[in-house]
Design a protein around this motif. Structure first.
Motif, short mmCIF file in Angstrom:
data_model
loop_
_atom_site.label_atom_id
_atom_site.label_comp_id
_atom_site.label_asym_id
_atom_site.label_seq_id
_atom_site.Cartn_x
_atom_site.Cartn_y
_atom_site.Cartn_z
N THR A 18 0.85 -1.18 0.00
CA THR A 18 0.00 0.00 0.00
C THR A 18 0.89 1.24 0.00
OG1 THR A 18 -0.10 0.29 2.39
CG2 THR A 18 -1.70 -1.24 1.41
N ASP A 19 0.28 2.38 -0.23
CA ASP A 19 1.05 3.63 -0.20
C ASP A 19 1.40 4.05 1.23
OD1 ASP A 19 -1.48 4.34 0.65
OD2 ASP A 19 -1.74 5.97 -0.77
N GLN A 20 0.94 3.29 2.21
CA GLN A 20 1.24 3.56 3.62
C GLN A 20 2.31 2.61 4.17
OE1 GLN A 20 -0.35 6.15 5.40
NE2 GLN A 20 -0.98 6.64 3.30
N ASP A 37 -4.73 -5.38 5.88
CA ASP A 37 -3.41 -4.76 5.85
C ASP A 37 -2.54 -5.28 6.99
OD1 ASP A 37 -4.35 -3.30 3.73
OD2 ASP A 37 -4.57 -1.43 4.84
#
Length: 65
Positions: A18-20, A37
């Motif tokens: 993910t972008d996190q 996640d």
């Protein structure tokens, strides 16, 4: 019902970052979507469990032959 119970359900599994900075397992079955996640360490533990299960399943397959 348990992990050994067969079901006639079709599902799609996607895995990616993910972008996190998390690792996402995204499961889609019909109209149901489940995003899960995990931090990278948790993802590595899951990967190890999958590899272990694959090895156990392969060993069981060899015993049946």
């Amino acid at each position: 019902m348990g992990i050994d119970t067969e079901r006639d359900i079709e599902a799609n599994l996607q895995i990616g970052p993910t972008d996190q900075g998390m690792v996402r397992l995204f499961i889609e079955a019909g109209k149901t979507e489940i995003p899960m996640d995990f931090d990278p360490n948790e993802a590595r533990e899951i990967a190890e469990e999958i590899l272990s299960a694959a090895q156990a399943a392969a060993a069981m397959g060899r015993k049946r032959r």
